[in-house]
Design a protein around this motif. Structure first.
Motif, PDB file in Angstrom:
ATOM      1  N   ILE A 127      -3.905  -1.937  -7.874  1.00  0.00           N
ATOM      2  CA  ILE A 127      -3.333  -0.891  -7.017  1.00  0.00           C
ATOM      3  C   ILE A 127      -2.057  -1.377  -6.337  1.00  0.00           C
ATOM      4  O   ILE A 127      -1.094  -0.625  -6.212  1.00  0.00           O
ATOM      5  CB  ILE A 127      -4.378  -0.423  -5.987  1.00  0.00           C
ATOM      6  CG1 ILE A 127      -5.480   0.361  -6.716  1.00  0.00           C
ATOM      7  CG2 ILE A 127      -3.735   0.420  -4.887  1.00  0.00           C
ATOM      8  CD1 ILE A 127      -6.681   0.679  -5.874  1.00  0.00           C
ATOM      9  N   ASP A 128      -2.017  -2.647  -5.953  1.00  0.00           N
ATOM     10  CA  ASP A 128      -0.840  -3.209  -5.293  1.00  0.00           C
ATOM     11  C   ASP A 128       0.243  -3.636  -6.267  1.00  0.00           C
ATOM     12  O   ASP A 128       1.300  -4.100  -5.845  1.00  0.00           O
ATOM     13  CB  ASP A 128      -1.245  -4.407  -4.427  1.00  0.00           C
ATOM     14  CG  ASP A 128      -2.080  -3.994  -3.225  1.00  0.00           C
ATOM     15  OD1 ASP A 128      -2.048  -2.804  -2.838  1.00  0.00           O
ATOM     16  OD2 ASP A 128      -2.780  -4.860  -2.671  1.00  0.00           O
TER      17      ASP A 128
ATOM     18  N   GLU B  26      -6.520   6.281  -3.095  1.00  0.00           N
ATOM     19  CA  GLU B  26      -6.390   7.227  -1.979  1.00  0.00           C
ATOM     20  C   GLU B  26      -6.498   6.502  -0.644  1.00  0.00           C
ATOM     21  O   GLU B  26      -5.699   6.735   0.266  1.00  0.00           O
ATOM     22  CB  GLU B  26      -7.479   8.295  -2.086  1.00  0.00           C
ATOM     23  CG  GLU B  26      -7.391   9.353  -1.017  1.00  0.00           C
ATOM     24  CD  GLU B  26      -8.481  10.397  -1.164  1.00  0.00           C
ATOM     25  OE1 GLU B  26      -9.005  10.829  -0.129  1.00  0.00           O
ATOM     26  OE2 GLU B  26      -8.805  10.772  -2.304  1.00  0.00           O
ATOM     27  N   VAL B  27      -7.447   5.598  -0.525  1.00  0.00           N
ATOM     28  CA  VAL B  27      -7.614   4.822   0.705  1.00  0.00           C
ATOM     29  C   VAL B  27      -6.387   3.948   0.950  1.00  0.00           C
ATOM     30  O   VAL B  27      -5.861   3.884   2.068  1.00  0.00           O
ATOM     31  CB  VAL B  27      -8.904   3.974   0.651  1.00  0.00           C
ATOM     32  CG1 VAL B  27      -8.955   2.965   1.789  1.00  0.00           C
ATOM     33  CG2 VAL B  27     -10.127   4.880   0.673  1.00  0.00           C
TER      34      VAL B  27
ATOM     35  N   GLY C  29      -1.558   2.802   3.976  1.00  0.00           N
ATOM     36  CA  GLY C  29      -0.132   2.531   3.999  1.00  0.00           C
ATOM     37  C   GLY C  29       0.603   3.485   4.898  1.00  0.00           C
ATOM     38  O   GLY C  29       1.498   3.089   5.646  1.00  0.00           O
ATOM     39  N   VAL C  30       0.209   4.743   4.871  1.00  0.00           N
ATOM     40  CA  VAL C  30       0.835   5.749   5.723  1.00  0.00           C
ATOM     41  C   VAL C  30       0.515   5.444   7.184  1.00  0.00           C
ATOM     42  O   VAL C  30       1.385   5.479   8.049  1.00  0.00           O
ATOM     43  CB  VAL C  30       0.359   7.164   5.325  1.00  0.00           C
ATOM     44  CG1 VAL C  30       0.757   8.186   6.375  1.00  0.00           C
ATOM     45  CG2 VAL C  30       0.917   7.549   3.973  1.00  0.00           C
TER      46      VAL C  30
ATOM     47  N   GLU D 281      -0.266   2.577   8.463  1.00  0.00           N
ATOM     48  CA  GLU D 281       0.392   1.324   8.850  1.00  0.00           C
ATOM     49  C   GLU D 281       1.819   1.570   9.334  1.00  0.00           C
ATOM     50  O   GLU D 281       2.303   0.913  10.245  1.00  0.00           O
ATOM     51  CB  GLU D 281       0.406   0.374   7.645  1.00  0.00           C
ATOM     52  CG  GLU D 281       1.050  -0.942   7.916  1.00  0.00           C
ATOM     53  CD  GLU D 281       1.031  -1.851   6.699  1.00  0.00           C
ATOM     54  OE1 GLU D 281       1.949  -2.692   6.596  1.00  0.00           O
ATOM     55  OE2 GLU D 281       0.125  -1.732   5.865  1.00  0.00           O
ATOM     56  N   PHE D 282       2.488   2.549   8.737  1.00  0.00           N
ATOM     57  CA  PHE D 282       3.860   2.817   9.107  1.00  0.00           C
ATOM     58  C   PHE D 282       3.993   3.948  10.122  1.00  0.00           C
ATOM     59  O   PHE D 282       5.079   4.434  10.387  1.00  0.00           O
ATOM     60  CB  PHE D 282       4.682   3.127   7.841  1.00  0.00           C
ATOM     61  CG  PHE D 282       4.832   1.930   6.940  1.00  0.00           C
ATOM     62  CD1 PHE D 282       5.652   0.878   7.299  1.00  0.00           C
ATOM     63  CD2 PHE D 282       4.095   1.830   5.780  1.00  0.00           C
ATOM     64  CE1 PHE D 282       5.772  -0.239   6.494  1.00  0.00           C
ATOM     65  CE2 PHE D 282       4.213   0.719   4.959  1.00  0.00           C
ATOM     66  CZ  PHE D 282       5.047  -0.322   5.322  1.00  0.00           C
ATOM     67  N   GLY D 283       2.853   4.384  10.680  1.00  0.00           N
ATOM     68  CA  GLY D 283       2.882   5.372  11.747  1.00  0.00           C
ATOM     69  C   GLY D 283       3.276   6.769  11.315  1.00  0.00           C
ATOM     70  O   GLY D 283       3.820   7.520  12.100  1.00  0.00           O
ATOM     71  N   VAL D 284       3.002   7.114  10.085  1.00  0.00           N
ATOM     72  CA  VAL D 284       3.406   8.430   9.577  1.00  0.00           C
ATOM     73  C   VAL D 284       2.292   9.452   9.729  1.00  0.00           C
ATOM     74  O   VAL D 284       2.499  10.619   9.547  1.00  0.00           O
ATOM     75  CB  VAL D 284       3.841   8.322   8.099  1.00  0.00           C
ATOM     76  CG1 VAL D 284       4.306   9.640   7.557  1.00  0.00           C
ATOM     77  CG2 VAL D 284       4.919   7.277   7.954  1.00  0.00           C
ATOM     78  N   VAL D 285       1.109   9.027  10.139  1.00  0.00           N
ATOM     79  CA  VAL D 285      -0.033   9.938  10.232  1.00  0.00           C
ATOM     80  C   VAL D 285       0.193  10.944  11.330  1.00  0.00           C
ATOM     81  O   VAL D 285       0.687  10.703  12.370  1.00  0.00           O
ATOM     82  CB  VAL D 285      -1.345   9.155  10.471  1.00  0.00           C
ATOM     83  CG1 VAL D 285      -2.503  10.099  10.727  1.00  0.00           C
ATOM     84  CG2 VAL D 285      -1.614   8.270   9.303  1.00  0.00           C
TER      85      VAL D 285
END
Length: 64
Positions: free
Chosen positions: A20-21, A51-52, A57-58, A60-64
């Motif tokens: 996945i990475d 999906e997880v 990742g989202v 982690e970058f504060g996009v949620v």
């Protein structure tokens, strides 16, 4: 790489994460791709892992 005692042919968790990475060698990626084309259980598991990973990742970058 493929070390599940119950399903020897299926990739282990470390391999899934590396796939996945994008960290697998080309030869290992081909082996996993080939396995995924034949194993619906692993395709489903990989979809969930991806999906997880995408969600983490989202977050982690504060996009949620």
């Amino acid at each position: 790489m493929f070390k599940n005692p119950f399903r020897k042919q299926c990739p282990d968790d470390e391999t899934v994460a590396c796939y996945i990475d994008g960290l697998l060698s080309e030869a290992d990626k081909v082996r996993v791709d080939r396995h995924l084309s034949a194993c619906s259980d692993c395709r489903e598991a990989f979809a969930i892992h991806r999906e997880v990973a995408d969600r983490e990742g989202v977050e982690e970058f504060g996009v949620v």
